[in-house]
Scaffold this active site. Structure first.
Site, PDB file in Angstrom:
ATOM      1  NE  ARG A 134      -3.594   0.218   2.819  1.00 25.28           N
ATOM      2  CZ  ARG A 134      -4.214  -0.056   3.970  1.00 25.28           C
ATOM      3  NH1 ARG A 134      -3.853   0.547   5.085  1.00 25.28           N
ATOM      4  NH2 ARG A 134      -5.193  -0.935   4.003  1.00 25.28           N
ATOM      5  NE  ARG A 139      -7.469  -0.429  16.745  1.00 28.27           N
ATOM      6  CZ  ARG A 139      -7.688  -1.152  15.665  1.00 28.27           C
ATOM      7  NH1 ARG A 139      -6.941  -0.983  14.607  1.00 28.27           N
ATOM      8  NH2 ARG A 139      -8.653  -2.048  15.620  1.00 28.27           N
ATOM      9  CE  LYS A 140      -7.765   2.578   9.697  1.00 27.09           C
ATOM     10  NZ  LYS A 140      -8.990   2.188   8.891  1.00 27.09           N
ATOM     11  N   GLY A 164     -16.587  -6.558   3.267  1.00 32.05           N
ATOM     12  CA  GLY A 164     -16.546  -7.989   3.563  1.00 32.05           C
ATOM     13  C   GLY A 164     -16.696  -8.371   5.015  1.00 32.05           C
ATOM     14  CB  CYS A 178     -12.313  -1.492   4.333  1.00 28.86           C
ATOM     15  SG  CYS A 178     -11.422  -2.192   5.724  1.00 28.86           S
ATOM     16  N   GLY A 179     -15.249  -0.781   3.101  1.00 25.60           N
ATOM     17  CA  GLY A 179     -16.036  -0.385   1.924  1.00 25.60           C
ATOM     18  C   GLY A 179     -17.117   0.630   2.256  1.00 25.60           C
TER      19      GLY A 179
HETATM   20 FE1  SRM Z   1      -9.501  -0.997   6.056  1.00 28.22          FE
HETATM   21  C1  SRM Z   1      -8.088  -3.207   8.180  1.00 28.22           C
HETATM   22  C2  SRM Z   1      -8.360  -2.695   3.444  1.00 28.22           C
HETATM   23  C3  SRM Z   1     -10.195   1.661   4.088  1.00 28.22           C
HETATM   24  C4  SRM Z   1     -11.470   0.288   8.532  1.00 28.22           C
HETATM   25  N1  SRM Z   1      -8.360  -2.639   5.856  1.00 28.22           N
HETATM   26  C5  SRM Z   1      -7.832  -3.382   6.870  1.00 28.22           C
HETATM   27  C6  SRM Z   1      -6.834  -4.405   6.331  1.00 28.22           C
HETATM   28  C7  SRM Z   1      -5.480  -3.765   6.373  1.00 28.22           C
HETATM   29  C8  SRM Z   1      -6.829  -5.709   7.132  1.00 28.22           C
HETATM   30  C9  SRM Z   1      -5.766  -6.667   6.706  1.00 28.22           C
HETATM   31  O1  SRM Z   1      -4.630  -6.558   7.144  1.00 28.22           O
HETATM   32  O2  SRM Z   1      -6.096  -7.526   5.917  1.00 28.22           O
HETATM   33  C10 SRM Z   1      -7.375  -4.562   4.894  1.00 28.22           C
HETATM   34  C11 SRM Z   1      -6.376  -4.967   3.837  1.00 28.22           C
HETATM   35  C12 SRM Z   1      -7.024  -5.962   2.909  1.00 28.22           C
HETATM   36  C13 SRM Z   1      -6.345  -6.042   1.576  1.00 28.22           C
HETATM   37  O3  SRM Z   1      -5.568  -6.999   1.351  1.00 28.22           O
HETATM   38  O4  SRM Z   1      -6.624  -5.208   0.739  1.00 28.22           O
HETATM   39  C14 SRM Z   1      -8.062  -3.226   4.696  1.00 28.22           C
HETATM   40  N2  SRM Z   1      -9.212  -0.558   4.154  1.00 28.22           N
HETATM   41  C15 SRM Z   1      -8.835  -1.441   3.207  1.00 28.22           C
HETATM   42  C16 SRM Z   1      -9.007  -0.857   1.820  1.00 28.22           C
HETATM   43  C17 SRM Z   1      -7.972  -1.361   0.819  1.00 28.22           C
HETATM   44  C18 SRM Z   1     -10.432  -1.163   1.341  1.00 28.22           C
HETATM   45  C19 SRM Z   1     -10.637  -0.939  -0.148  1.00 28.22           C
HETATM   46  O5  SRM Z   1     -10.816  -1.932  -0.834  1.00 28.22           O
HETATM   47  O6  SRM Z   1     -10.595   0.204  -0.587  1.00 28.22           O
HETATM   48  C20 SRM Z   1      -8.916   0.641   2.157  1.00 28.22           C
HETATM   49  C21 SRM Z   1      -7.500   1.143   2.185  1.00 28.22           C
HETATM   50  C22 SRM Z   1      -7.430   2.622   2.447  1.00 28.22           C
HETATM   51  C23 SRM Z   1      -6.043   3.176   2.283  1.00 28.22           C
HETATM   52  O7  SRM Z   1      -5.655   3.398   1.139  1.00 28.22           O
HETATM   53  O8  SRM Z   1      -5.367   3.387   3.293  1.00 28.22           O
HETATM   54  C24 SRM Z   1      -9.471   0.620   3.574  1.00 28.22           C
HETATM   55  N3  SRM Z   1     -10.559   0.714   6.303  1.00 28.22           N
HETATM   56  C25 SRM Z   1     -10.822   1.630   5.333  1.00 28.22           C
HETATM   57  C26 SRM Z   1     -11.848   2.515   5.767  1.00 28.22           C
HETATM   58  C27 SRM Z   1     -12.499   3.605   4.916  1.00 28.22           C
HETATM   59  C28 SRM Z   1     -11.915   4.965   5.085  1.00 28.22           C
HETATM   60  O9  SRM Z   1     -10.798   5.128   5.604  1.00 28.22           O
HETATM   61  O10 SRM Z   1     -12.605   5.892   4.678  1.00 28.22           O
HETATM   62  C29 SRM Z   1     -12.211   2.112   7.035  1.00 28.22           C
HETATM   63  C30 SRM Z   1     -13.332   2.716   7.912  1.00 28.22           C
HETATM   64  C31 SRM Z   1     -13.012   4.093   8.378  1.00 28.22           C
HETATM   65  C32 SRM Z   1     -12.182   4.124   9.620  1.00 28.22           C
HETATM   66  O11 SRM Z   1     -11.072   3.590   9.612  1.00 28.22           O
HETATM   67  O12 SRM Z   1     -12.650   4.697  10.608  1.00 28.22           O
HETATM   68  C33 SRM Z   1     -11.396   0.982   7.363  1.00 28.22           C
HETATM   69  N4  SRM Z   1      -9.713  -1.367   8.036  1.00 28.22           N
HETATM   70  C34 SRM Z   1     -10.624  -0.790   8.863  1.00 28.22           C
HETATM   71  C35 SRM Z   1     -10.573  -1.425  10.142  1.00 28.22           C
HETATM   72  C36 SRM Z   1     -11.399  -1.035  11.392  1.00 28.22           C
HETATM   73  C37 SRM Z   1     -10.679   0.025  12.161  1.00 28.22           C
HETATM   74  C38 SRM Z   1     -10.968   0.041  13.625  1.00 28.22           C
HETATM   75  O13 SRM Z   1     -10.783   1.100  14.247  1.00 28.22           O
HETATM   76  O14 SRM Z   1     -11.330  -0.996  14.183  1.00 28.22           O
HETATM   77  C39 SRM Z   1      -9.609  -2.441  10.043  1.00 28.22           C
HETATM   78  C40 SRM Z   1      -9.178  -3.430  11.140  1.00 28.22           C
HETATM   79  C41 SRM Z   1      -8.075  -2.904  11.968  1.00 28.22           C
HETATM   80  O15 SRM Z   1      -7.500  -1.846  11.716  1.00 28.22           O
HETATM   81  O16 SRM Z   1      -7.771  -3.593  12.949  1.00 28.22           O
HETATM   82  C42 SRM Z   1      -9.093  -2.380   8.717  1.00 28.22           C
HETATM   83 FE1  SF4 Z   2     -13.162  -6.468   6.261  1.00 29.30          FE
HETATM   84 FE2  SF4 Z   2     -11.739  -4.393   5.392  1.00 29.30          FE
HETATM   85 FE3  SF4 Z   2     -10.997  -6.875   4.796  1.00 29.30          FE
HETATM   86 FE4  SF4 Z   2     -13.150  -5.782   3.656  1.00 29.30          FE
HETATM   87  S1  SF4 Z   2     -10.998  -5.145   3.396  1.00 29.30           S
HETATM   88  S2  SF4 Z   2     -13.027  -7.809   4.467  1.00 29.30           S
HETATM   89  S3  SF4 Z   2     -14.004  -4.635   5.390  1.00 29.30           S
HETATM   90  S4  SF4 Z   2     -11.029  -5.891   6.833  1.00 29.30           S
END
Ligand code: SRM
Ligand code: SF4
Length: 515
Positions: A68, A182-183, A441, A446-447
């Site tokens: 990323r 955290r993030k 998912g 994230c979506g």
């Molecule tokens: Fe996300 C974790 C993908 C936007 C909330 N997110 C993850 C991980 C890194 C988990 C992992 O290690 O597998 C996912 C990677 C999967 C992969 O292989 O692609 C992942 N998040 C994504 C992306 C790629 C979704 C997408 O298809 O677009 C987005 C990447 C953004 C970027 O470029 O940095 C993405 N994630 C978001 C958003 C939307 C936003 O930011 O507007 C959210 C909700 C908003 C927020 O964060 O408040 C989001 N992601 C999470 C969370 C829940 C956070 C929490 O506080 O619990 C996790 C889980 C975690 O962090 O433990 C997570």
């Molecule tokens: Fe869950 Fe984010 Fe993975 Fe989608 S990309 S399955 S919302 S952690």
């Protein structure tokens, strides 16, 4: 101050490994990792610390890593796009890329042994992957049409870049901000339509003019804080009751991230986001601490902000403020790109535009600076059949997270299923307006299903004694001027039963008609 190793008893396991060794420390070990291979690595380095470098081990595809990057304001150039294409090209069928919901890109299929090379390649074209995952400030979003939009109040590009430079030490890595609880998400919007979903960020800046009717209005931003989606809790950001000048945005961001770093809750990881600290302190105490660290008194927020438009999706051809120039918004179905696609997009941007490319939070692409005189030729490009400027009214607004194909948190497969379902629904229905359908998912969201007209959140469902992939349905999400989070309206629908339910919703709630 940051809790240290001596106070780790009350810390969660992530805090413990961070206290033992900072995430950024692996920057100096990457050559060694490349040599020993992922099987020989320490578990915390492999599963967690590599994410500080934007390198993600994927348990679903062991040995094929995801990378990323950071793209401030979602902007890149054709050389950078070609660099992405060259990286994934070498992995053949395993290589691909996804535009993300934070105007960013993730590359897939990567071998650990290649990462030092890839970092060198990225360095040459001005790209960084630093601090893009785990307990860091994520890609900073800004208006996708900043500097192109005749109606914008402020061009967000420079501020977004400055905040990134401050937080990442110009992309080299900044230990001052590499151990947050955290993030942390930051967004700036300078236009009229809240194109970045400001309200779902931990910190966001919204255009607002200071001054009463007798005064010359001064441009600045109202500040909102604490927005988050997580499995435990989803909240829109709340007003900090602060208005700042553009020149104060970087310092204010620094101060707020520092407060989060120093006082954010670190015992329970589920409660470590900024909103939980705001709950504990109350907004007044938080504001007072911001003001103290800012070093001068802060003005209160302005009553009325400047978000007064419906959100635009930018798909199509639009006039720029620069006379005689246009930007083309290409629909990239669920954000997925192959190496060939990326080479093509880079070529289009060079032949017709200025070599610049932009991403939107809807996982689509904008190519700016196309002269009027080039439009006719542009329309003849065959790549527009795949990435249309005039897609179907469901496809144009479709967003999907990664899902089970690559993400180990996923409860369901998302992208391919989303695409297949939208194609069938579009073949059955005639629509008169776009309907924003977002797939995610799992409850991590994230979506962003809560900002959608129809949000679909993956879950497991029992049917006839079998465990199946299913969704909870969210509705009521509004974006733009009256942004409001949607809520869950129906739970546990098996995916195999979903299509007729979506068809009925589209007919009864969104005016679709059967063909
Ligand atoms: Fe996300 C974790 C993908 C936007 C909330 N997110 C993850 C991980 C890194 C988990 C992992 O290690 O597998 C996912 C990677 C999967 C992969 O292989 O692609 C992942 N998040 C994504 C992306 C790629 C979704 C997408 O298809 O677009 C987005 C990447 C953004 C970027 O470029 O940095 C993405 N994630 C978001 C958003 C939307 C936003 O930011 O507007 C959210 C909700 C908003 C927020 O964060 O408040 C989001 N992601 C999470 C969370 C829940 C956070 C929490 O506080 O619990 C996790 C889980 C975690 O962090 O433990 C997570
Ligand atoms: Fe869950 Fe984010 Fe993975 Fe989608 S990309 S399955 S919302 S952690």
């Amino acid at each position: 101050m940051i809790e240290t190793a001596t106070t780790t008893d009350k810390l969660n396991k992530f805090e413990k490994f961070k206290a033992e060794k900072d995430g950024l420390a692996v920057k100096n070990e990457i050559e060694n990792f490349a040599q020993i291979g992922w099987e020989g690595m320490d578990e915390n380095d492999l599963n967690h610390r590599l994410k500080w470098l934007g390198v993600f081990f994927r348990p679903v595809t062991p040995g094929k890593f995801m990378m990323r990057v950071r793209l401030p304001n979602g902007i890149l150039n054709s050389n950078q796009m070609s660099a992405f294409a060259e990286v994934v090209q070498r992995y053949g069928e395993n290589g691909s890329a996804d535009i993300t919901t934070r105007q960013n890109i993730q590359l897939r299929g990567i071998n650990l042994a290649d990462i030092p090379d890839i970092f060198n390649k990225f360095h040459k074209v001005g790209l960084t992957t630093i601090q893009s995952g785990m307990d860091n400030v994520r890609n900073i979003t800004g208006d996708p049409v900043a500097g192109l939009d005749a109606d914008e109040f402020y061009d967000t590009r420079e501020l977004v870049q400055q905040i990134q430079d401050m937080l990442t030490n110009n992309g080299e890595g900044n230990p001052e901000f590499s151990n947050l609880p955290r993030k942390f998400n930051i967004a700036i919007t300078g236009g009229r339509d809240n194109s970045v979903h400001a309200e779902i960020n931990d910190l966001a800046f919204i255009p607002a003019f200071w001054g009463n009717e007798d005064q010359v209005p001064i441009f600045g931003f109202n500040v909102i804080v604490g927005g988050l989606f997580s499995a435990k809790r989803c909240e829109a950001a709340i007003p900090l009751n602060v208005w700042v000048l553009p020149a104060q945005v970087v310092l204010l961001s620094k101060v707020i991230v520092e407060i989060f770093r120093d006082h954010g809750l670190r015992a329970n990881r589920l409660k470590a986001r900024l909103m939980w600290l705001l709950d504990e302190w109350g907004i007044e105490k938080f504001r007072a601490e911001v003001e103290k660290r800012f070093g001068q008194s802060l003005l209160p927020a302005v009553d009325k902000d400047q978000i007064d438009w419906e959100k635009r999706d930018h798909v199509g051809i639009y006039k720029q403020k620069q006379s005689g120039f246009n930007y083309a918004g290409l629909n990239i179905p669920v954000g997925r790109l192959s190496a060939d696609d990326m080479f093509e997009i880079a070529r289009l941007s060079e032949v017709y535009g200025s070599g610049e490319i932009r991403f939107t939070v809807e996982q689509n692409i904008i190519i700016p600076n196309i002269p009027d005189s080039s439009l006719t030729a542009f329309f003849t490009e065959s790549v527009l059949e795949k990435f249309s400027v005039n897609p179907g009214l469901l496809m144009r607004s479709l967003v999907s997270c990664t899902g089970a194909q690559f993400c180990n948190f996923a409860l369901i497969e998302t992208k391919n299923r989303a695409l297949a379902m939208i194609k069938s629904l579009e073949s059955e229905l005639t629509l008169s307006r776009p309907v924003r359908i977002h797939w995610t998912g799992c409850p991590n969201s994230c979506g962003q299903p809560q900002v959608a007209d129809i949000g679909l959140m993956g879950t497991k469902v029992r049917k006839n004694g079998q465990m199946l992939e299913g969704v909870d349905i969210y509705m009521g999400g509004t974006v733009g001027k009256d942004a409001h989070l949607g809520t869950c309206v129906k739970k546990s629908i098996p995916c195999e039963d979903l299509q007729p339910i979506l068809r009925d919703l589209l007919i009864h709630k969104f005016g679709a008609k059967l063909k």
